[in-house]
Design a protein around this motif. Structure first.
Motif, mmCIF file in Angstrom:
data_model
loop_
_atom_site.group_PDB
_atom_site.id
_atom_site.type_symbol
_atom_site.label_atom_id
_atom_site.label_comp_id
_atom_site.label_asym_id
_atom_site.label_seq_id
_atom_site.Cartn_x
_atom_site.Cartn_y
_atom_site.Cartn_z
ATOM 1 N N GLY A 227 37.579 43.308 37.418
ATOM 2 C CA GLY A 227 39.013 43.010 37.440
ATOM 3 C C GLY A 227 39.896 44.251 37.473
ATOM 4 N N ALA B 176 30.609 38.555 42.380
ATOM 5 C CA ALA B 176 30.057 38.106 41.103
ATOM 6 C C ALA B 176 28.608 37.635 41.234
ATOM 7 C CB ALA B 176 30.928 36.983 40.521
ATOM 8 N N TYR C 70 35.971 38.075 44.955
ATOM 9 C CA TYR C 70 35.397 38.069 43.604
ATOM 10 C C TYR C 70 34.188 37.145 43.434
ATOM 11 C CZ TYR C 70 34.513 37.531 38.736
ATOM 12 O OH TYR C 70 33.862 37.460 37.554
ATOM 13 N N ASP D 23 42.002 43.993 41.934
ATOM 14 C CA ASP D 23 42.204 42.550 42.032
ATOM 15 C C ASP D 23 41.866 42.081 43.447
ATOM 16 O OD1 ASP D 23 42.921 40.037 41.258
ATOM 17 O OD2 ASP D 23 45.060 40.326 41.625
ATOM 18 N N ASN D 24 40.809 41.305 43.575
ATOM 19 C CA ASN D 24 40.394 40.811 44.892
ATOM 20 C C ASN D 24 39.833 39.392 44.739
ATOM 21 O OD1 ASN D 24 39.298 40.343 47.426
ATOM 22 N ND2 ASN D 24 38.358 42.358 47.603
ATOM 23 N N ILE E 239 35.914 45.569 41.333
ATOM 24 C CA ILE E 239 36.266 44.178 41.657
ATOM 25 C C ILE E 239 35.632 43.238 40.641
ATOM 26 C CG2 ILE E 239 35.902 42.312 43.364
ATOM 27 C CD1 ILE E 239 36.201 44.613 45.550
ATOM 28 N N ARG E 240 34.369 43.483 40.318
ATOM 29 C CA ARG E 240 33.682 42.615 39.348
ATOM 30 C C ARG E 240 34.357 42.661 37.975
ATOM 31 N NH1 ARG E 240 28.064 41.427 40.371
ATOM 32 N NH2 ARG E 240 27.274 42.395 38.484
ATOM 33 N N PRO F 63 38.249 35.080 38.842
ATOM 34 C CA PRO F 63 38.125 36.512 38.598
ATOM 35 C C PRO F 63 38.720 36.875 37.243
ATOM 36 C CG PRO F 63 39.832 36.069 40.244
ATOM 37 C CD PRO F 63 39.201 34.754 39.903
#
Ligand code: HEC
Ligand code: HEC
Length: 188
Positions: free
Chosen positions: A101, A113, A109, A104-105, A98-99, A22
């Motif tokens: 950043g 993605a 991720y 934060d996962n 999330i994609r 990520p």
């Protein structure tokens, strides 16, 4: 086919085999010169303008069901949130965050993605939004549940209702999430 995809996703997850890293989490805080919590830019804005296709969204959701369950119910132990019934705006924002950043996962991720473009974000969000919020969810199971509920209701009405609504329904065009029916342990 569906089973194979789910099994593969879970196996990859369990084996820690998913290597795509990520992006480094952003550290500026939620409101700074460089970052606003909901800046209207990037793929989020593209996705919000598009009309989601539920049929295509259902296919894109297959990989998500491995963690969030095919029903979108999530898990009562709080590891994976309920998604069913969430506003498309919120879903798109969270996926885009999330994609990028901004949220934060690392667990999710690699799967976030794999969504290809803003159209696919819009499609999967349209599919998830129309899933019914399940009546059975992880509840508070401690002592004095009645007392806790009464105190919690007062607090909710004072501190949260203004944004999340009288019934936890959120506000779609302000990106305020639905929190009704969310698992107790995830809320914690
Ligand atoms: C490997 C497990 C896993 C997979 C697969 C997965 N997620 Fe998640 N997802 C999570 C976890 C864990 C969280 C919560 C992380 C946290 O506590 O912040 C989450 C959070 C979310 C959220 C934010 C929910 C909220 O209430 O704020 C959304 C939206 C979401 N996922 C959508 C998806 C979609 C769409 C897919 C498929 C493309 C997907 N997820 C695939 C594990 C997964
Ligand atoms: C001023 C408006 C506002 C108030 C008041 C507010 N929230 Fe929120 N809440 C938000 C917004 C906006 C988000 C989504 C943040 C984001 O997109 O990063 C959020 C997110 C959440 C989430 C995460 C939802 C998810 O699915 O991941 C929970 C849980 C939550 N709020 C609970 C509460 C509770 C409980 C209170 C009262 C103590 C409260 N909020 C008060 C605006 C508010």
């Amino acid at each position: 086919m569906k089973k194979v995809i789910l099994a593969t996703a879970l196996a990859m997850f369990a084996a820690g085999a998913v290597q795509a890293g990520p992006p480094a989490p952003k550290t500026q805080g939620i409101e700074s010169k460089d970052y606003k919590w909901n800046a209207q830019e990037g793929e989020k804005i593209e996705a919000l303008k598009l009309k989601g296709d539920r049929k295509r969204g259902e296919e894109a959701y297959e990989v998500c069901g491995a963690c969030h369950l095919p029903s979108g119910a999530g898990r009562p132990d709080g590891t994976f949130p309920q998604l069913a019934g969430q506003h498309t705006t919120v879903l798109i924002k969270q996926m885009a965050d999330i994609r990028a950043g901004l949220r934060d996962n690392p667990t999710m991720y690699p799967f976030a993605a794999t969504l290809t473009d803003p159209q696919e974000l819009a499609d999967v969000a349209a599919y998830i939004e129309q899933l019914c919020i399940p009546p059975e969810h992880g509840k508070y199971e401690g002592k004095d549940a009645d007392k806790q509920l009464a105190t919690g209701k007062d607090l909710y009405e004072k501190e949260c209702k203004e944004c999340h609504g009288a019934n936890g329904e959120g506000v779609k065009d302000k990106f305020y999430p639905v929190i009704a029916g969310q698992h107790y342990k995830y809320l914690l």
